[in-house]
Design a protein around this motif. Structure first.
Motif, short mmCIF file in Angstrom:
data_model
loop_
_atom_site.label_atom_id
_atom_site.label_comp_id
_atom_site.label_asym_id
_atom_site.label_seq_id
_atom_site.Cartn_x
_atom_site.Cartn_y
_atom_site.Cartn_z
N LYS A 175 19.24 15.52 -16.63
CA LYS A 175 19.99 14.56 -15.90
C LYS A 175 21.24 14.50 -16.31
N GLU A 176 21.61 15.32 -17.15
CA GLU A 176 23.35 15.18 -17.71
C GLU A 176 23.77 16.55 -17.11
N PHE A 177 23.00 17.36 -16.42
CA PHE A 177 23.46 18.80 -16.16
C PHE A 177 24.71 18.38 -15.13
N LYS A 178 25.72 18.86 -15.18
CA LYS A 178 26.92 18.71 -14.33
C LYS A 178 27.38 19.79 -13.67
N GLY A 179 27.07 21.11 -14.16
CA GLY A 179 27.40 22.20 -13.52
C GLY A 179 27.77 23.67 -14.61
N VAL A 180 28.52 24.50 -14.38
CA VAL A 180 28.77 25.40 -15.07
C VAL A 180 30.46 25.75 -15.17
N TYR A 181 30.75 26.41 -16.25
CA TYR A 181 32.09 26.97 -16.55
C TYR A 181 32.28 28.15 -16.53
N ASP A 182 33.13 28.84 -15.49
CA ASP A 182 33.29 30.17 -15.63
C ASP A 182 34.32 30.60 -16.40
N ARG A 183 34.09 31.34 -17.36
CA ARG A 183 34.68 31.75 -18.48
C ARG A 183 35.91 32.65 -18.13
N GLN A 184 35.87 33.52 -17.20
CA GLN A 184 36.77 34.49 -16.70
C GLN A 184 37.87 33.65 -15.77
N LYS A 185 37.38 32.71 -15.07
CA LYS A 185 38.18 32.08 -14.02
C LYS A 185 38.59 30.78 -14.61
N LYS A 186 38.03 30.32 -15.62
CA LYS A 186 38.34 28.97 -16.18
C LYS A 186 38.27 27.76 -15.14
N GLU A 187 37.00 28.03 -14.63
CA GLU A 187 36.85 27.01 -13.57
C GLU A 187 35.58 26.30 -13.55
N VAL A 188 35.42 25.18 -13.30
CA VAL A 188 34.10 24.62 -13.34
C VAL A 188 33.50 24.41 -12.25
N GLU A 189 32.23 24.93 -11.98
CA GLU A 189 31.38 24.80 -10.68
C GLU A 189 30.59 23.69 -10.73
N LEU A 190 30.58 22.49 -9.79
CA LEU A 190 30.26 21.45 -10.08
C LEU A 190 28.74 21.44 -9.30
N PHE A 191 27.73 20.91 -10.04
CA PHE A 191 26.24 20.99 -9.71
C PHE A 191 25.89 20.00 -8.77
N SER A 192 25.42 20.36 -7.46
CA SER A 192 24.80 19.42 -6.39
C SER A 192 23.61 19.85 -5.78
N GLU A 193 22.50 19.28 -5.68
CA GLU A 193 21.37 19.71 -5.33
C GLU A 193 21.51 20.26 -3.85
N THR A 194 21.17 21.38 -3.55
CA THR A 194 21.11 21.93 -2.01
C THR A 194 19.75 21.64 -1.57
N HIS A 195 19.66 21.46 -0.17
CA HIS A 195 18.53 21.18 0.61
C HIS A 195 17.24 22.18 0.00
N LYS A 196 16.21 21.77 -0.53
CA LYS A 196 15.43 22.65 -1.19
C LYS A 196 14.68 23.86 -0.10
N GLY A 197 14.64 25.02 -0.35
CA GLY A 197 14.22 25.96 0.39
C GLY A 197 15.42 26.49 1.48
N THR A 198 16.36 26.02 1.17
CA THR A 198 17.43 26.68 2.09
C THR A 198 18.75 27.11 1.29
N THR A 199 19.60 27.50 1.79
CA THR A 199 20.92 27.97 1.15
C THR A 199 22.08 27.11 1.32
N THR A 200 21.86 26.06 2.03
CA THR A 200 23.04 25.03 2.29
C THR A 200 23.24 24.41 1.16
N GLY A 201 24.60 23.88 1.10
CA GLY A 201 24.93 23.03 0.01
C GLY A 201 26.24 23.66 -0.56
N GLU A 202 27.25 22.78 -0.63
CA GLU A 202 28.56 23.06 -1.14
C GLU A 202 28.71 23.23 -2.77
N VAL A 203 29.33 24.20 -3.06
CA VAL A 203 29.58 24.26 -4.60
C VAL A 203 31.12 24.13 -4.72
#
Length: 530
Positions: A175-203
């Motif tokens: 429940k506390e999963f917030k996303g991942v940190y890209d070590r090279q770019k030094k950026e955080v990609e925030l976790f948001s659920e996409t519609h299951k079974g599709t590729t839609t969903g903004e990162v």
């Protein structure tokens, strides 16, 4: 540079390996969604009415909700043509899984974040190490409670003996999963659920130094992340492409295949870090797809009766160089004759499409009139080279086979031989008796069920299996050894394979050493030769 060489350069051919339930089939399906190869992800398990996963086709797989055979799937993404070899992951997998790794240029290892490295992963990993192929790790199910991230990496390094280099780093889990940190770019990609079974969903991507990050993930999560990154930068191996290529360093990614988070990021990095099809060793040295213009391929899998309406037999081959064209002829090195390669097809699991062309790196299936064996080479080159044989992997479970109806001897012998030629089972005979007494060896016990099921459904033969206590098998390498004079331990059994080669079965591992000590010069091998 020729058009064919350009096409070969776009190819990426990899196998996906994992333990049961690590989410491998879900990850495979998400790749296919990104490549536009399917529009809706099927559910692997679920009710009988539910769609079955794209990569599971045998009836027994649909009943159990697991992958029994290896499927081959192809899709295009980002200018690359990708061939995925999807291997069974359950405990009861078969030798087919090992062999599939012989046709791949790299492997993606899927690990369940709550469980870490499990037994089956270790076995498959051994084959990757034997071949020195690059291994990429995707730690899945971060949206569920997970083990400590450092412990997971430690687990991989200790259990598998390979260094790890996290490309990104998870922020929390469950429940506390917030996303991942890209070590090279030094950026955080925030976790948001996409519609299951599709590729839609903004990162949503945020710079790690952006003050907005505090309220996006919370001050505590940000503090933990910065501490972990500092620790990681001091302790983790640096990324080194050369070590990755040798299979000595595994780049690690985190995400959730089910919710689609981290899958596309992984795919993009993976394509940058992998190479086009590599040279393969033959009896005449390395054959490089970039310089060898002639067509060549080797057979790594044979599958009979994929289509109940037609008693067909398909030989799956990995093309190693040149271009394949439908209906072409090639020299079958082991058969010592020209053969026409007919009904060429590429697979989308049980969906087949006939193809006109394929090139180095691709996996194709062709009609087999019963002439091909696993490990065979086909080529149009005048050099008539043969690729290195595929090892026969040691079975770990053995059973004596009894026929329920002895009047069906002919169908039984035909059926069991055909299934053995596919390589899902190995069959042996008692050393001094005829074909009457058959012993079956399998890598995973589910193959016993598959054997019974297929003999009944495809050959109308019912069998009874009497399990034997043996767990270890060794091929006798010295041809000069007189088997009748060989002295072993009380738990040893002498058998022979279909080619008449002598083997020994043992109940205990220590018996192997004792037998070698008692027979001076005896050489025993864990792998047979195809």
């Amino acid at each position: 540079m020729s058009e064919i060489t350009n096409e070969i350069k776009k190819r990426r051919t990899f196998a996906i390996i994992s333990h049961p339930d690590a989410g491998k089939t879900t990850l495979t399906e998400k790749f296919l969604l990104y490549g536009g190869a399917i529009n809706l992800a099927g559910s692997v398990k679920g009710k009988a009415t539910a769609r079955h996963a794209v990569s599971d086709w045998m009836e027994i797989e649909k009943e159990r909700g697991i992958s029994v055979t290896s499927s081959v799937l192809q899709f295009n993404y980002g200018g690359f043509c990708i061939n995925i070899l999807d291997t069974p992951g359950h405990q009861d997998f078969s030798e087919d899984t090992y062999r599939t790794l012989m046709a791949a240029d790299s492997a993606v290892m899927v690990i369940d974040a709550s469980k870490g490295v499990e037994a089956q992963t270790r076995k498959l990993f051994k084959v990757c190490v034997m071949r020195h192929i690059p291994i990429f790790t995707f730690i899945n199910k971060m949206d569920r409670e997970a083990k400590d991230t450092f412990d997971l990496l430690d687990d991989i390094e200790k259990e598998l003996g390979i260094a790890t280099c996290p490309v990104n780093w998870p922020i929390g889990s469950g429940k506390e999963f917030k996303g991942v940190y890209d070590r090279q770019k030094k950026e955080v990609e925030l976790f948001s659920e996409t519609h299951k079974g599709t590729t839609t969903g903004e990162v949503k991507t945020v710079d790690a130094n952006n003050p907005e990050l505090d309220w996006l993930i919370g001050t505590e999560a940000k503090t933990n992340l910065l501490e972990e990154i500092e620790l990681l930068d001091g302790a983790a191996a640096e990324f080194d492409q050369e070590m990755v290529d040798k299979g000595e360093l595994s780049p690690v990614f985190f995400g959730s295949a089910l919710t689609n988070f981290g899958v596309e990021t992984f795919l993009k990095h993976f394509l940058k870090m992998t190479t086009a099809p590599l040279p393969r060793m033959s009896d005449q040295g390395e054959i490089d797809p970039m310089t060898e213009p002639d067509f060549s391929a080797f057979v790594f899998k044979i599958q009979a009766n994929m289509n109940k309406a037609h008693r067909d037999r398909i030989a799956f081959m990995r093309i190693c160089s040149g271009e394949f064209q439908a209906g072409m002829s090639a020299y079958h090195v082991q058969g010592k004759k020209e053969v026409r390669l007919s009904q060429p097809q590429q697979m989308m699991a049980s969906e087949r499409k006939m193809i006109d062309k394929a090139c180095g790196g691709d996996i194709i299936g062709i009609f087999d009139p019963g002439i091909f064996s696993i490990g065979d080479t086909l080529t149009t080159s005048k050099k008539k080279f043969a690729y290195e044989g595929i090892p026969t992997f040691a079975p770990e479970h053995f059973a004596r086979v009894r026929q329920e109806d002895t009047m069906k001897r002919k169908q039984f012998v035909k059926g069991i031989n055909q299934i053995a030629q596919e390589g899902a089972i190995q069959i042996f005979q008692e050393f001094n008796t005829g074909m009457e007494e058959i012993i079956v060896g399998v890598v995973g016990v589910l193959q016993f069920d598959v054997l019974k099921y297929r003999l009944k459904n495809e050959y109308n033969v019912e069998i009874r299996l009497e399990t034997l206590p043996y767990e270890y098998i060794r091929w006798v390498e010295n041809e000069e050894i007189d088997m009748s004079k060989l002295t072993g331990t009380s738990d040893m059994k002498k058998i022979k394979d279909l080619k008449g080669r002598p083997l020994l079965l043992f109940v205990h591992e220590w018996s192997i050493r004792m037998t070698q000590e008692r027979n001076e010069g005896l050489i025993l091998s864990e792998f047979g030769r195809s």
